[in-house]
Structure formats: structure tokens, C-alpha cells
Design a protein around this motif. Structure first.
Motif, PDB file in Angstrom:
ATOM      1  N   LYS A  43     -47.804   1.572  63.935  1.00  0.00           N
ATOM      2  CA  LYS A  43     -48.389   0.342  63.159  1.00  0.00           C
ATOM      3  C   LYS A  43     -47.736  -0.974  63.098  1.00  0.00           C
ATOM      4  O   LYS A  43     -48.368  -1.843  63.029  1.00  0.00           O
ATOM      5  N   SER A  44     -46.555  -0.759  62.498  1.00  0.00           N
ATOM      6  CA  SER A  44     -45.787  -1.930  62.043  1.00  0.00           C
ATOM      7  C   SER A  44     -45.463  -2.796  63.127  1.00  0.00           C
ATOM      8  O   SER A  44     -45.264  -4.037  63.297  1.00  0.00           O
ATOM      9  N   SER A  45     -45.311  -2.059  64.476  1.00  0.00           N
ATOM     10  CA  SER A  45     -45.205  -2.769  65.647  1.00  0.00           C
ATOM     11  C   SER A  45     -46.331  -3.674  66.062  1.00  0.00           C
ATOM     12  O   SER A  45     -46.403  -4.608  66.725  1.00  0.00           O
ATOM     13  N   PHE A  55     -48.546  -4.800  64.158  1.00  0.00           N
ATOM     14  CA  PHE A  55     -48.549  -5.800  62.980  1.00  0.00           C
ATOM     15  C   PHE A  55     -47.763  -6.848  63.475  1.00  0.00           C
ATOM     16  O   PHE A  55     -47.958  -7.992  63.402  1.00  0.00           O
ATOM     17  N   ARG A  56     -46.376  -6.500  63.898  1.00  0.00           N
ATOM     18  CA  ARG A  56     -45.409  -7.463  64.116  1.00  0.00           C
ATOM     19  C   ARG A  56     -46.008  -8.355  65.540  1.00  0.00           C
ATOM     20  O   ARG A  56     -45.671  -9.446  65.494  1.00  0.00           O
ATOM     21  N   ARG A  79     -34.641  -2.078  64.498  1.00  0.00           N
ATOM     22  CA  ARG A  79     -35.826  -1.935  63.363  1.00  0.00           C
ATOM     23  C   ARG A  79     -35.112  -1.516  62.045  1.00  0.00           C
ATOM     24  O   ARG A  79     -34.561  -0.493  61.771  1.00  0.00           O
ATOM     25  N   SER A  85     -36.274  -0.042  58.456  1.00  0.00           N
ATOM     26  CA  SER A  85     -37.667   0.413  58.087  1.00  0.00           C
ATOM     27  C   SER A  85     -38.234  -0.367  56.906  1.00  0.00           C
ATOM     28  O   SER A  85     -37.551  -0.480  55.926  1.00  0.00           O
ATOM     29  N   THR A  86     -39.434  -0.423  57.223  1.00  0.00           N
ATOM     30  CA  THR A  86     -40.244  -1.310  55.757  1.00  0.00           C
ATOM     31  C   THR A  86     -40.780  -0.539  55.079  1.00  0.00           C
ATOM     32  O   THR A  86     -41.088   0.496  55.311  1.00  0.00           O
ATOM     33  N   ASP A 124     -47.834  -5.032  53.749  1.00  0.00           N
ATOM     34  CA  ASP A 124     -47.695  -6.343  54.176  1.00  0.00           C
ATOM     35  C   ASP A 124     -48.873  -6.747  54.652  1.00  0.00           C
ATOM     36  O   ASP A 124     -49.704  -5.892  55.296  1.00  0.00           O
ATOM     37  N   ASP A 148     -50.584  -3.882  56.802  1.00  0.00           N
ATOM     38  CA  ASP A 148     -49.907  -2.752  57.431  1.00  0.00           C
ATOM     39  C   ASP A 148     -49.446  -1.971  56.155  1.00  0.00           C
ATOM     40  O   ASP A 148     -49.064  -2.389  55.135  1.00  0.00           O
ATOM     41  N   GLY A 195     -46.728  -0.782  55.947  1.00  0.00           N
ATOM     42  CA  GLY A 195     -45.231  -0.577  55.631  1.00  0.00           C
ATOM     43  C   GLY A 195     -44.458   0.608  55.383  1.00  0.00           C
ATOM     44  O   GLY A 195     -43.446   0.722  54.757  1.00  0.00           O
TER      45      GLY A 195
END
Length: 209
Positions: free
Chosen positions: A22-24, A26-27, A40, A42-43, A47, A66, A68
Motif C-alpha cells: 500500500k505504501s509503495s 502511495f509512493r 525503506r 517503516s512509516t 499520510d 495511506d 502508514g
């Protein structure tokens, strides 16, 4: 030349198990970049990022949210889902358990964001070549059937190569413009008031059936 009609910002949420990308996604949406697992950090914490898309004579701003990584330490609260116009359900094609967990995420979306359009995404399509993935196209079709046409569309993506992601976001933008179009038309009607004209009086009795 007609000015383009701007549609209000649309909130889109990413849903799915931890580690499915999911964060990828988003990025890629925010910066069109990919970070390997080793690099990476970890967030933790919600966001969001907004981008504008042109669809015909309409302009729409997609605001992607996201989790996060919050789902690791606590349940994602209902406020995350609130006012979402679209939800992207993400699973990893090489992770069967992330696919089976989708029914719970689906339930959350339907419960807390009842008006959201739902899109199903099988991520990590680049891994598919290394052998048959546990999650097949037939599995995805079967899941959509069980959801009784609640899912607007399905996609296969790769955050590593970027495959399928831009097309997916453009599709979502078009889909939301379409659903907003009818809403905008309805608002225009309401602002002008519904005019109901009385039927013309019939003067010739011969034409009465």
C-alpha cells in the motif's frame, strides 16, 4: 474555449493487510518512485497526497490516503474511511492470506464508507514470472462475484516497475468524474428548481381515448 469544470477533491483510501504494498502504491502516486525493502523506513501514521487529473472537460483532484502501517499497532479508525469516494483494496499476488483477508477490509469499507466505489488490486505482478502465484485470475473473479457487483474494476500492478498503476489511477479518476457528473447535473437542476408544466388542456373531445 470552455474553461474546465473543477470537481471537488475526492478522497481515496488504500485498504489491505500490512506488507502488501500500500505504501509503495502511495509512493508511486506521490513521487513515481520505488524504494526497496532494505532501504525503506517503516512509516507510522496516516499520510495523504493529492494529484489533479483531466478527464474530458472536467478536472478532478484525487487525494490518496495511506494507513502508514497503523494497522500493525492498532485498528484503523472509522475516520480513515469517512467521506471516501473510492477505496482501493490491495492484496499481494504472491500472498494468499492477504487475499483471504480482503473480506474483512471489504466489510469495513461498506460499513464506514458506504458510498465509496471499490477497486480490487493484485499487487506485485512482477513476481508472477517466478512461478504460478497462489492468487489466480479465477480467484479474483470469484471474489468479485461473491461481492455481488460492489467492485467497480480489478487491476494487477507492480510498484517495482510501475506497471498498471497510472492506468488504474486514470480509470479511477474517470469513474469518479462520471459519478460526479450525475451529482453535478442534479445540483444544477435543484438550483434552478424542478419545473413541472401542467398538461395542455384538451379542447377536441374527439381525441380523448
Amino acid at each position: 474555449m470552455m474553461a474546465s469544470v473543477r470537481i471537488p477533491e475526492q478522497k481515496i483510501i488504500l485498504c489491505g493487510e500490512y506488507g502488501v504494498g500500500k505504501s509503495s502504491i502511495f509512493r508511486r502516486f506521490a513521487t513515481n518512485s520505488f524504494v526497496t525493502t532494505t532501504d525503506r523506513k517503516s512509516t507510522l501514521g496516516l499520510d495523504h497526497f493529492a494529484r489533479t487529473y483531466g478527464v474530458g472537460d472536467k478536472e478532478i483532484k484525487l487525494q490518496l490516503w495511506d494507513t502508514g502501517g497503523m494497522e500493525r499497532v492498532a485498528s484503523v479508525t472509522s475516520s480513515y474511511y469517512k467521506f471516501a469516494e473510492a477505496a482501493i483494496l490491495v492484496f499481494a499476488l504472491d500472498n494468499e492470506s492477504s487475499f483471504h483477508a480482503l473480506s474483512q477490509h471489504m466489510l469495513d469499507v461498506v460499513s464506514y464508507a458506504e458510498n465509496a466505489k471499490i477497486f480490487l488490486v493484485g499487487n506485485k505482478v512482477d513476481i508472477e514470472a517466478s512461478g504460478d502465484p497462489p492468487v489466480t485470475d479465477a480467484d479474483m473473479e470469484s471474489f468479485c462475484e461473491q461481492c455481488q457487483s460492489l467492485i467497480s474494476a480489478t487491476y494487477k500492478t507492480s510498484c517495482k516497475t510501475g506497471e498498471g498503476l497510472e492506468e488504474m489511477f486514470r480509470d479511477i479518476a474517470s469513474s469518479l468524474v462520471e459519478s460526479n457528473r450525475s451529482r453535478l447535473e442534479l445540483q444544477a437542476l435543484e438550483s434552478h428548481g424542478f419545473k413541472i408544466h401542467p398538461p395542455d388542456e384538451v379542447t377536441d373531445p374527439g381525441c380523448l381515448c
